[in-house]
Design an enzyme around this catalytic site. Structure first.
Site, mmCIF file in Angstrom:
data_model
loop_
_atom_site.group_PDB
_atom_site.id
_atom_site.type_symbol
_atom_site.label_atom_id
_atom_site.label_comp_id
_atom_site.label_asym_id
_atom_site.label_seq_id
_atom_site.Cartn_x
_atom_site.Cartn_y
_atom_site.Cartn_z
ATOM 1 N N CYS A 131 -11.955 29.865 -11.640
ATOM 2 C CA CYS A 131 -12.397 29.077 -12.799
ATOM 3 C C CYS A 131 -11.421 27.948 -13.095
ATOM 4 O O CYS A 131 -10.351 28.178 -13.660
ATOM 5 C CB CYS A 131 -12.555 29.985 -14.012
ATOM 6 S SG CYS A 131 -13.035 29.089 -15.500
ATOM 7 N N CYS A 134 -10.684 27.335 -16.776
ATOM 8 C CA CYS A 134 -9.777 28.322 -17.375
ATOM 9 C C CYS A 134 -8.335 28.072 -16.954
ATOM 10 O O CYS A 134 -7.421 28.129 -17.769
ATOM 11 C CB CYS A 134 -10.143 29.746 -16.939
ATOM 12 S SG CYS A 134 -11.893 30.099 -16.886
ATOM 13 N N ASP A 135 -8.129 27.820 -15.678
ATOM 14 C CA ASP A 135 -6.768 27.896 -15.137
ATOM 15 C C ASP A 135 -6.200 26.571 -14.629
ATOM 16 O O ASP A 135 -5.011 26.513 -14.297
ATOM 17 C CB ASP A 135 -6.741 28.917 -13.987
ATOM 18 C CG ASP A 135 -7.144 30.305 -14.468
ATOM 19 O OD1 ASP A 135 -6.815 30.632 -15.624
ATOM 20 O OD2 ASP A 135 -7.792 31.039 -13.717
#
Ligand code: NDP
Length: 304
Positions: A131, A134-135
């Site tokens: 993701c 997300c990261d």
């Protein structure tokens, strides 16, 4: 006989459990095989509102569980292995035991596809991610590699160029991605394409971080190593709906088709999170969907 059974213990299931429990429905939450869902595979979550310092993904879902249990939710280990949704009450086989439910919330998520390398699993959340939203932030100015040739890979590669240059590795010369997404990535000077190439190995498990990968050109057989800090595997997701096939209406890939709000084609069966959402796939959207599903389940039960 349960009022509500919630299938899945990620963000969607956890939030549905909090709402259903607070409505006095004593929901049963089936944890599933990926307990805590995709958040349990991440480290720091920095985009869930309310946590200015960020919060660890596993802690966030565990907190949701505690919050739901506080209001009377019950969590059980295992997964739903068989389901009969042909009439109410619905019947679910959770491992060895059949349970009946007046209403059902399917929050079983979609599992990221992985390359299947031994080190990959060990490094998820430690440099290997599925993701970018997300990261990606953690790899500002670092070496980023994306694997895949579909729209997700193009989108993630483009997004990640905000933080650093990106190498996109794809196993063929042709792309599954749509023309527009592909061209956008090809026209981005910060993305380097490495084609006909697969990732054969990821290092370094002993340091518990990603330091480099071994690549292999599938046409020439040539292998070489490249330094990488963040490896984003973007080779698709699989919705966890196999057990409901032929009963719940899904699209050709198995994602539940929404009939408005959190409704499925079966009255009394509701969807929440990535099992239906192939677009946003965020913790906060899954949580919102869990809330909607619980409210609809509550209304459904009140009306019947
Ligand atoms: P796709 O299934 O479309 O693409 C997966 C890609 O990963 C393919 O290029 C495939 O290669 C590659 N792949 C699969 N398995 C492996 C493996 N084991 N090793 C190496 N490579 C592998 O998945 P996406 O997640 O990209 O897209 C899913 C759906 O979501 C699509 O319908 C897409 O259009 C949609 N989507 C739309 C977006 C948008 O419009 N903004 C954004 C993101 C997704 P190969 O081609 O060789 O099979």
């Amino acid at each position: 006989m349960r009022d509500v059974v919630i299938i899945g213990s990620g963000c969607a299931g956890g939030t549905a459990a909090i709402y259903a429990a607070r409505a006095g429905l004593n929901p049963l939450v089936v944890k599933g095989y990926e307990v805590g869902g995709q958040l349990s595979l991440t480290t720091l979550v920095e985009n869930f509102p309310g946590f200015p310092e960020g919060i660890d993904g596993p802690v966030l879902v565990e907190n949701m569980k505690k919050q739901a249990e506080h209001f009377g939710a019950e969590y059980v280990d295992g997964a739903v292995v068989e389901a009969d949704l042909s009439e109410r009450p619905f019947r679910l086989k959770i491992e060895d035991e059949w349970v009946e439910a007046k209403a059902l919330i399917i929050a079983s998520g979609a599992s990221a596809r992985w390359l299947g390398l031994e080190n990959e699993k060990k490094l998820v959340g430690h440099g290997v991610s599925s993701c970018a939203t997300c990261d990606g932030f953690f790899y500002r100015g670092k070496k980023i590699m994306v694997v895949g040739g579909g729209d997700t890979a193009m989108e993630e590669a483009n997004f990640l160029t905000r933080f650093s240059d990106v190498t996109l590795v794809h196993r063929r010369e042709e792309f599954r991605a749509s023309k527009i997404m592909l061209e956008r990535a090809q026209n981005n000077p910060k993305i380097k394409f490495v084609l006909n190439t697969v990732v054969d190995e990821i290092f370094d498990v002993t340091q518990k971080l990603v330091s480099k990968v071994r690549l292999r050109n599938v046409k020439t057989g040539e292998t070489w190593e490249e330094d990488v800090d963040g490896l984003f595997v973007a080779i698709g997701h699989e919705p966890n709906t196999k057990v409901f096939r032929g009963q719940i209406e899904t699209d050709e890939e198995g994602y539940i088709i929404s009939h408005g709000g959190a409704r499925t084609n079966i009255p009394g069966v509701f969807h929440a999170g990535d099992v239906q959402d192939r677009v946003y796939r965020q913790a906060i959207t899954a949580a919102g969907a869990g809330c909607m599903a619980a409210m609809e389940a509550e209304r459904f039960l009140a009306g019947h």
